[in-house]
Enzyme design. Structure first.
Site, PDB file in Angstrom:
ATOM      1  CB  ALA A  66      -0.757  -0.122   1.240  1.00  0.00           C
ATOM      2  N   GLY A 111       0.769  -4.986   0.598  1.00  0.00           N
ATOM      3  CA  GLY A 111      -0.398  -5.309  -0.077  1.00  0.00           C
ATOM      4  C   GLY A 111      -0.105  -5.865  -1.491  1.00  0.00           C
ATOM      5  CD  GLU A 114      -2.041  -7.654   2.551  1.00  0.00           C
ATOM      6  OE1 GLU A 114      -2.071  -6.673   2.135  1.00  0.00           O
ATOM      7  OE2 GLU A 114      -2.165  -7.734   3.645  1.00  0.00           O
ATOM      8  CD  GLU A 134       2.086  -5.615   5.640  1.00  0.00           C
ATOM      9  OE1 GLU A 134       2.745  -6.501   5.893  1.00  0.00           O
ATOM     10  OE2 GLU A 134       1.304  -5.577   4.634  1.00  0.00           O
TER      11      GLU A 134
HETATM   12  N1  CAA Z   1       4.601   3.240  -0.663  1.00  0.00           N
HETATM   13  C1  CAA Z   1       4.987   4.438  -1.069  1.00  0.00           C
HETATM   14  N2  CAA Z   1       6.357   4.649  -1.807  1.00  0.00           N
HETATM   15  C2  CAA Z   1       6.927   3.475  -1.924  1.00  0.00           C
HETATM   16  C3  CAA Z   1       6.507   2.404  -1.184  1.00  0.00           C
HETATM   17  C4  CAA Z   1       5.417   2.202  -0.843  1.00  0.00           C
HETATM   18  N3  CAA Z   1       5.002   1.024  -0.094  1.00  0.00           N
HETATM   19  N4  CAA Z   1       7.549   1.471  -1.541  1.00  0.00           N
HETATM   20  C5  CAA Z   1       8.414   2.466  -2.321  1.00  0.00           C
HETATM   21  N5  CAA Z   1       8.058   3.354  -2.400  1.00  0.00           N
HETATM   22  C6  CAA Z   1       8.722   4.575  -3.186  1.00  0.00           C
HETATM   23  C7  CAA Z   1      10.091   5.118  -2.166  1.00  0.00           C
HETATM   24  O1  CAA Z   1       9.683   6.028  -1.293  1.00  0.00           O
HETATM   25  C8  CAA Z   1      10.924   5.767  -3.363  1.00  0.00           C
HETATM   26  O2  CAA Z   1      10.389   7.003  -3.666  1.00  0.00           O
HETATM   27  P1  CAA Z   1      11.490   8.184  -4.003  1.00  0.00           P
HETATM   28  O3  CAA Z   1      12.041   7.733  -5.342  1.00  0.00           O
HETATM   29  O4  CAA Z   1      10.314   9.240  -4.087  1.00  0.00           O
HETATM   30  O5  CAA Z   1      12.127   8.435  -2.575  1.00  0.00           O
HETATM   31  C9  CAA Z   1      10.872   4.826  -4.338  1.00  0.00           C
HETATM   32  O6  CAA Z   1       9.655   4.195  -4.235  1.00  0.00           O
HETATM   33  C10 CAA Z   1      11.929   3.711  -4.657  1.00  0.00           C
HETATM   34  O7  CAA Z   1      11.887   3.082  -3.469  1.00  0.00           O
HETATM   35  P2  CAA Z   1      13.339   3.163  -2.689  1.00  0.00           P
HETATM   36  O8  CAA Z   1      14.047   4.190  -2.933  1.00  0.00           O
HETATM   37  O9  CAA Z   1      12.974   2.688  -1.043  1.00  0.00           O
HETATM   38  O10 CAA Z   1      13.906   1.520  -3.229  1.00  0.00           O
HETATM   39  P3  CAA Z   1      15.012   0.720  -2.662  1.00  0.00           P
HETATM   40  O11 CAA Z   1      15.607  -0.457  -3.761  1.00  0.00           O
HETATM   41  O12 CAA Z   1      16.160   1.316  -1.912  1.00  0.00           O
HETATM   42  O13 CAA Z   1      14.191  -0.079  -1.693  1.00  0.00           O
HETATM   43  C11 CAA Z   1      11.970  -1.530  -0.883  1.00  0.00           C
HETATM   44  C12 CAA Z   1      12.925  -0.868  -1.865  1.00  0.00           C
HETATM   45  C13 CAA Z   1      12.982  -2.521   0.091  1.00  0.00           C
HETATM   46  C14 CAA Z   1      10.834  -2.154  -1.608  1.00  0.00           C
HETATM   47  C15 CAA Z   1      11.530  -0.451   0.024  1.00  0.00           C
HETATM   48  O14 CAA Z   1      11.165   0.769  -0.839  1.00  0.00           O
HETATM   49  C16 CAA Z   1      10.554  -0.294   0.862  1.00  0.00           C
HETATM   50  O15 CAA Z   1      10.811  -0.970   2.066  1.00  0.00           O
HETATM   51  N6  CAA Z   1       9.282  -0.161   0.786  1.00  0.00           N
HETATM   52  C17 CAA Z   1       8.483  -0.274   1.536  1.00  0.00           C
HETATM   53  C18 CAA Z   1       7.726  -1.717   1.561  1.00  0.00           C
HETATM   54  C19 CAA Z   1       6.608  -1.942   2.763  1.00  0.00           C
HETATM   55  O16 CAA Z   1       6.764  -1.445   3.839  1.00  0.00           O
HETATM   56  N7  CAA Z   1       5.406  -2.228   2.105  1.00  0.00           N
HETATM   57  C20 CAA Z   1       4.318  -2.459   3.091  1.00  0.00           C
HETATM   58  C21 CAA Z   1       3.459  -1.253   2.768  1.00  0.00           C
HETATM   59  S1  CAA Z   1       1.960  -1.248   4.039  1.00  0.00           S
HETATM   60  C22 CAA Z   1       0.935  -2.375   3.409  1.00  0.00           C
HETATM   61  O17 CAA Z   1       0.873  -2.710   2.326  1.00  0.00           O
HETATM   62  C23 CAA Z   1      -0.325  -2.639   3.993  1.00  0.00           C
HETATM   63  C24 CAA Z   1      -1.377  -3.670   3.932  1.00  0.00           C
HETATM   64  O18 CAA Z   1      -1.373  -4.755   3.961  1.00  0.00           O
HETATM   65  C25 CAA Z   1      -2.191  -3.144   2.812  1.00  0.00           C
END
Ligand code: CAA
Length: 260
Positions: A66, A111, A114, A134
């Site tokens: 998400a 998500g 999921e 998460e």
């Molecule tokens: N939401 C919003 N933006 C996201 C995102 C997310 N879930 N995942 C990545 N992005 C964005 C980053 O903020 C970044 O944006 P900017 O370039 O503007 O800074 C861009 O995508 C590229 O990401 P990274 O620079 O972080 O890339 P990386 O290769 O260094 O890392 C990653 C990759 C490990 C996937 C890291 O991006 C990350 O940890 N993302 C979040 C993953 C996460 O926590 N997902 C769960 C979300 S909560 C959820 O899903 C709840 C549910 O059950 C419904």
């Protein structure tokens, strides 16, 4: 229909949904949820579509979860409404009367994982990375992550993944039973299309019955589930496709199924 966050391609009897926010690793924001609802509705109501593929644009992500930026100002009630909507969408995908293949081309997190688990068959690139991280945000999965994951890989292994938030590679995810097949990244869509070609020629009403038998029967006691399967089996005998399938076998020719 013009979408901002996804692309819907209809290629004959195949529908391909491309999650299209590559700069945010295809994170699922509210706009994407609404657009997925529309795309899935369109696919459900189009009798010409027999198979669906969901994948991500770019080579980094299927969907990284998400959209976390939308969480900052989200109230508990908004969060509840959001996940209820996400859960309904994923159920709708799981319950589509046509096979849905996830082509996991990179990160499938939160998500994204999921959504992947709501698909019927999952092929992944060897570079795919999968997890429910998460817990690292101080929250829990809300789009079915605690439920489908436990049903797919067992409670203990699901608890380990969700509690640690660990992101695992495609091979490990395959060995846990989360993926049907792992292929080299440049072969992913080739293999997915081969699978889709096999599925598009199957009898649509039998395909629908298979999904209902497995999805609905899964949570029933075995005796009731077998009775349910028996009724769906009998229902198939009311279709023209059954006549065609049996005749084609006896006449030693390939069948042509029309979903009647
Ligand atoms: N939401 C919003 N933006 C996201 C995102 C997310 N879930 N995942 C990545 N992005 C964005 C980053 O903020 C970044 O944006 P900017 O370039 O503007 O800074 C861009 O995508 C590229 O990401 P990274 O620079 O972080 O890339 P990386 O290769 O260094 O890392 C990653 C990759 C490990 C996937 C890291 O991006 C990350 O940890 N993302 C979040 C993953 C996460 O926590 N997902 C769960 C979300 S909560 C959820 O899903 C709840 C549910 O059950 C419904």
């Amino acid at each position: 229909m013009g979408f901002q966050t996804l692309e819907l391609r209809i290629e004959g009897s195949l529908a391909i949904i491309l999650l299209n926010r590559p700069k945010a690793l295809n994170a699922i924001n509210l706009t994407m949820v609404g657009e997925l609802e529309q795309a899935v509705g369109q696919i459900r109501d189009d009798p010409g579509v027999r198979v669906v593929v969901i994948t991500g644009v770019g080579d980094k992500a299927f969907a990284a979860g998400a959209d976390i930026t939308e969480f900052k100002a989200m109230s508990p009630i908004d969060a509840w409404i959001f996940v209820q909507r996400l859960q309904r969408l994923f159920l709708e995908i799981e319950r589509l009367p046509k096979p849905v293949i996830a082509a996991v081309n990179g990160y499938a997190l939160g998500g994204g994982c999921e959504l992947m688990m709501a698909c019927d068959i999952v092929y992944a690139s060897d570079a795919a990375r999968i997890g429910q991280p998460e817990i690292n945000l101080g929250i829990i999965p809300g789009g079915g992550g605690t439920q489908r994951l436990a049903r797919l890989i067992g409670k203990q292994r699901a608890k380990e993944l969700v509690l640690t938030g660990e992101i695992i590679g495609a091979r490990e995810a395959w060995s846990l039973g989360l993926l049907n097949k792992v292929v080299p990244a440049d072969q992913l869509m080739v293999e997915v299309r081969k699978l889709a070609d096999k599925l598009t020629i199957k009898a649509p009403l039998a395909v629908k019955a298979v999904k209902e038998a497995i999805e609905d029967g899964y949570d029933m006691a075995l005796e009731r589930a077998l009775a349910y399967e028996g009724k769906l089996f009998a229902l198939c005998f009311a279709t023209e496709d059954r006549t065609e399938g049996v005749n084609a076998f006896l006449e030693k020719r390939p069948p042509t199924f029309e979903g009647k």
